[in-house]
Design an enzyme around this catalytic site. Structure first.
Site, mmCIF file in Angstrom:
data_model
loop_
_atom_site.group_PDB
_atom_site.id
_atom_site.type_symbol
_atom_site.label_atom_id
_atom_site.label_comp_id
_atom_site.label_asym_id
_atom_site.label_seq_id
_atom_site.Cartn_x
_atom_site.Cartn_y
_atom_site.Cartn_z
ATOM 1 N N CYS A 181 8.703 -1.185 10.159
ATOM 2 C CA CYS A 181 9.691 -2.025 9.650
ATOM 3 C C CYS A 181 11.242 -1.071 9.931
ATOM 4 O O CYS A 181 11.918 -1.655 10.908
ATOM 5 C CB CYS A 181 9.697 -2.587 8.362
ATOM 6 S SG CYS A 181 8.232 -3.807 7.954
HETATM 7 C C1 UGA Z 1 10.638 -2.364 4.184
HETATM 8 C C2 UGA Z 1 11.268 -2.860 2.936
HETATM 9 O O1 UGA Z 1 11.351 -2.095 2.005
HETATM 10 C C3 UGA Z 1 10.475 -4.181 2.219
HETATM 11 O O2 UGA Z 1 11.884 -5.294 1.412
HETATM 12 C C4 UGA Z 1 10.312 -4.540 4.205
HETATM 13 O O3 UGA Z 1 10.230 -5.969 3.142
HETATM 14 C C5 UGA Z 1 9.453 -4.431 4.952
HETATM 15 O O4 UGA Z 1 9.853 -2.934 5.365
HETATM 16 C C6 UGA Z 1 9.127 -5.127 5.877
HETATM 17 O O5 UGA Z 1 10.676 -5.339 6.161
HETATM 18 O O6 UGA Z 1 8.668 -5.626 6.260
HETATM 19 P P1 UGA Z 1 8.702 -0.671 3.511
HETATM 20 O O7 UGA Z 1 7.996 0.154 5.279
HETATM 21 O O8 UGA Z 1 6.767 -0.966 3.423
HETATM 22 O O9 UGA Z 1 9.310 -2.068 3.511
HETATM 23 O O10 UGA Z 1 8.614 0.771 2.986
HETATM 24 P P2 UGA Z 1 9.414 1.065 2.370
HETATM 25 O O11 UGA Z 1 8.755 1.527 1.270
HETATM 26 O O12 UGA Z 1 11.109 0.432 2.138
HETATM 27 O O13 UGA Z 1 9.794 2.693 2.953
HETATM 28 C C7 UGA Z 1 9.980 2.840 4.009
HETATM 29 C C8 UGA Z 1 10.018 4.120 4.073
HETATM 30 O O14 UGA Z 1 11.084 4.602 3.609
HETATM 31 C C9 UGA Z 1 8.874 5.400 3.674
HETATM 32 O O15 UGA Z 1 8.960 6.220 5.114
HETATM 33 C C10 UGA Z 1 9.852 6.350 2.199
HETATM 34 O O16 UGA Z 1 8.955 7.481 2.345
HETATM 35 C C11 UGA Z 1 11.465 5.963 3.065
HETATM 36 N N1 UGA Z 1 12.341 6.128 1.882
HETATM 37 C C12 UGA Z 1 11.923 5.016 0.496
HETATM 38 C C13 UGA Z 1 12.953 7.552 1.735
HETATM 39 O O17 UGA Z 1 12.685 8.320 2.547
HETATM 40 N N2 UGA Z 1 13.994 7.745 0.279
HETATM 41 C C14 UGA Z 1 14.140 6.280 -0.612
HETATM 42 O O18 UGA Z 1 14.697 6.495 -1.377
HETATM 43 C C15 UGA Z 1 13.277 4.958 0.014
#
Ligand code: UGA
Length: 426
Positions: free
Chosen positions: A266
């Protein structure tokens, strides 16, 4: 419990979670999926993807209020048809809307001989204007109906992978975009048992809310990474800094974890699509481009730190712990481990990789590297170790690091609790 007849086009991660959870809420749901293997799996109660809690709900509802089919027959008797097909990136970063268009045409054909009022709802993440300019004309053309007989709405999903069932059942908000109140009212009905605030908007605003939410979260991460990189140079702990910063309610504590950057299906795709959308409107999206640039730079910082510690990588054995783009999933799409492994291989390192769930998926991308069945095995005899995913089991690693030839440990996620670890930006 209020029950509606629903069809969900697309049995991927969004469609499957949406359809299954709607069935759990009491609705009668048919998932329409082109891939017969997936249809068979869903009808057997076996989720084709891993998602926490999904298997239980699928088993509970399949054959009762939930079924899957390759055909569009259920559409003509549905009160709402959700479109949840993929919008993968094109080479220029813009969203490929071919699946949206063909799903819309198939829905239109299925509605041709039906008389009840049906609302077609876009759940996929699509550029503003898609529901109005692509979905609506395709459905109306194929069905021969007028927009008084068929309604249109846009209802973005905010599901995190790995926590999607929980997010669906307990959302923090429900956004319903529609140009005609009758269509929006019907979509609101399907969510009437949810307690979350419902925001009613126009179609294009709903489409833009989804892109903007993801772009903002990605910006928080790249911002934290840039601050982290500065903090590392100054010998300051960025996690202490962000704790202090996040206590300000105007900023908030979430998504400030500095590290190897964001991956997944995403954030990278949606920020790229927003950049390309901005350019189409004549804007130069400096901030969004920088968000992507910082994200591309982080994995290479891991390599630079590694080279600083152990010199040339040629012939060295490097253990890579964590392949999934985040914990609790087997999804490796745009995982930060991919560019890291790519560079390690190019530089002649011998990579041994471990992940609790994602090895089979990564084997398709890198068939030639070595994979281990445990972190301990991957670490045995290694010259260095890179931690790429925030798997909780890594936080318990300690004695396993003694198995390494040289104890050089660099983490891209703040997860290890043992001593002697260097962080990417701490
Ligand atoms: C993301 C959004 O959080 C959801 O709200 C959204 O609905 C979804 O995309 C989508 O568009 O369908 P997701 O891709 O499952 O969800 O993953 P996240 O939990 O948001 O993490 C994304 C990435 O960011 C991961 O690689 C994680 O390791 C990284 N991350 C997250 C960080 O590097 N630092 C943080 O503080 C948080």
């Amino acid at each position: 419990m209020y029950s509606m007849k629903l069809s969900v086009v697309g049995g991927g991660y969004v469609g499957l979670v949406t359809g299954t959870c709607f069935a759990e809420l009491g609705h009668d749901v048919t998932i329409i999926e082109i891939d017969p293997e997936k249809v068979r799996a869903i009808n057997d109660g076996v989720p084709p993807i891993y998602e926490d809690g999904l298997e239980n709900l699928l088993k509970k509802n399949t054959g009762k209020r939930l079924r899957a089919s390759t055909g569009y027959e259920s559409v003509s008797s549905s009160e709402i048809v959700f479109i949840a097909v993929g919008t993968p990136p094109k080479p220029d970063g813009s969203a490929n809307l071919a699946y949206i268009e063909s799903a819309s045409t198939s829905i239109g054909e299925a509605l041709k001989n039906s008389s009840p009022y049906c609302v077609v709802v876009v759940k996929s993440t699509v550029p503003p204007g898609t529901t109005e300019k692509i979905v609506k004309p395709a459905v109306l053309k194929a069905s021969g109906k007028t927009e008084y007989e068929t309604g249109f709405a846009m209802n973005p999903e905010f599901l995190r992978e790995g926590r999607a069932v929980e997010d669906f059942l307990h959302p923090d908000r429900i956004v319903i975009g529609s140009s005609d109140p009758r269509a929006g009212d019907r979509v609101a009905k399907v969510y009437q048992d949810h307690k979350a605030p419902v925001l009613r908007t126009g179609l294009t605003a709903a489409e833009m809310i989804k892109y903007t939410s993801n772009a903002f979260l990605a910006t928080k991460i790249s911002f934290s990474n840039e601050i982290g990189n500065i903090c590392k140079n100054l010998n300051i702990d960025v996690y202490e800094v962000m704790k202090g910063v996040g206590l300000d309610p105007r900023i908030g504590p979430l998504f400030l974890n500095a590290g190897a950057g964001f991956g997944g299906s995403c954030f990278p795709k949606d920020v790229s699509a927003l950049v390309s959308l901005a350019k189409e409107t004549g804007e130069n999206p400096i901030l969004l481009q920088s968000v992507l640039a910082v994200n591309e730079q982080q994995p290479q910082r891991m390599i630079a730190l590694l080279e600083k510690r152990i010199g040339t990588l040629s012939g060295k054995r490097i253990a890579v712990l964590g392949l999934a783009f985040k914990d609790n999933t087997d999804d490796i799409r745009d995982s930060r481990a991919i560019p890291v492994i790519e560079t390690l291989v190019t530089k002649g390192a011998r990579v041994t990789a471990y992940d609790p769930m994602a090895i089979p998926n990564m084997q398709r991308v890198f068939p030639a590297i070595e994979y281990s069945s445990s972190a301990a095995k991957a670490l045995t005899g290694a010259d260095a170790c890179l931690v790429m995913t925030e798997w909780p089991e890594f936080s318990r690693l300690d004695k396993e690091f003694d198995l390494m030839k040289h104890k050089v440990i660099i983490e891209g996620r703040r997860i290890l609790s043992c001593k002697g670890v260097e962080g990417i930006c701490w």
